[in-house]
Design an enzyme around this catalytic site. Structure first.
Site: not given
Length: 303
Positions: A104, A127, A129, A131, A144, A230, A232, A275
């Site tokens: 990322h 995402d 997360h 980030d 990332h 992303d 994920d 990712e």
């Protein structure tokens, strides 16, 4: 002529960078996504698609880690600058830039390039997360986990470059969707920002459609609107080939609905898919899903 025929052609930019991640393998993400039929799927939508190849990236085995609080940052920045140059060129030539990660950290190049071409814009960050770590708050030093903070100009002078302006994003035009794993430093920073955050708990309560419509309204405005996807953000049962999976993510249909709402909004200026880790995938399932989601974001419909 259909409306699809009049839409911007797509410029595909491969960015197989994995120095920002804690796990190897996402460097093969662009190849996996291409192999899953990306070009053909975009053409099916009535858009012209040009593949501009891959930017040069350093290899971890031949690169010094450097500062442990921002591992491999000089080499990551060099790649990000190459991405930014291509993204800016694509935007200036009326293409829709599509960046294929890689980890990322490539997002700093996407956002920096769009800001270089069009001025500051807004970003939809899908995402698991945030980030939003900075070198002083990151528990790992993996870059990332820092690109959104960097794009906001909040990660320190080390992330600045003559190749892209910072901040690249208007702080009040950031929306995070699908978040379910935040570090303490990220929570503290979010408390100071005007970003809209839709956690998975929020999506459970209010639904994907309401959340995405509010997110799109929040990021709209001058300059550009960028989608940073992303994989994920999806549940690992649906997208197993990611480096940092977190259970409890978007379902297959929820993710498609989110993309369909983005297409319906007609706000999208640029996007990236990051990712995808083929080493951890099953029969290229996650890369195939990435192609499907890109198609939905670009206007694919069931009917």
């Amino acid at each position: 002529m259909s409306t699809q025929d009049t839409q911007s052609p797509v410029a595909v930019i491969g960015a197989g960078l994995d120095l920002g991640a804690g796990r190897r393998g996402v460097d093969m993400g662009p190849s996996a996504i291409r192999y899953a039929g990306l070009d053909e799927r975009i053409v099916e939508l009535g858009r012209r698609c040009e593949d501009w190849g891959d930017v040069v990236t350093a290899v971890a085995e031949a690169t010094a880690v450097g500062d442990e609080s921002m591992r491999y940052l000089p080499e990551i920045k060099a790649t990000v600058e190459r991405i930014a140059a291509l993204v800016a060129r694509a935007a200036e030539e009326s293409y829709l830039p599509l960046v294929l990660g890689g980890d990322h950290s490539v997002a700093l190049g996407s956002l920096g390039g769009m800001a270089r071409a069009r001025g500051r814009g807004g970003v939809l960050w899908l995402d698991a997360h945030g980030d939003l770590n900075r070198p002083e708050t990151s528990p790992t030093g993996n870059v990332h986990g820092m690109p959104l903070a960097a794009a906001l100009g909040l990660a320190g002078l080390e992330f600045e470059s003559d190749e892209y302006p910072l901040p690249a994003v208007e702080p009040r035009r950031v929306a995070l969707v699908g978040v379910r794993s935040l570090d303490p430093g990220e929570r503290a920073l979010l408390a100071e920002l005007e970003a809209r955050v839709f956690t998975m708990s929020d999506l459970d309560r209010m639904g994907v459609e309401t959340a995405m419509r509010e997110a799109l309204e929040h990021v709209s405005g001058d300059g550009f609107v960028h989608l940073s996807l992303d994989l994920d953000v999806l549940d690992p049962e649906v997208a197993p080939g990611v480096g940092t999976p977190v259970r409890g993510g978007l379902s297959y249909r929820e993710a498609h609905l989110a993309m369909e709402l983005i297409a319906e909004s007609e706000l999208l200026s640029s996007l990236e898919v990051v990712e995808v880790n083929p080493i951890l995938d099953r029969e290229n399932q996650t890369a195939k899903l990435a192609v499907e989601l890109v198609a939905s974001a670009l206007g694919a419909r069931i009917l």
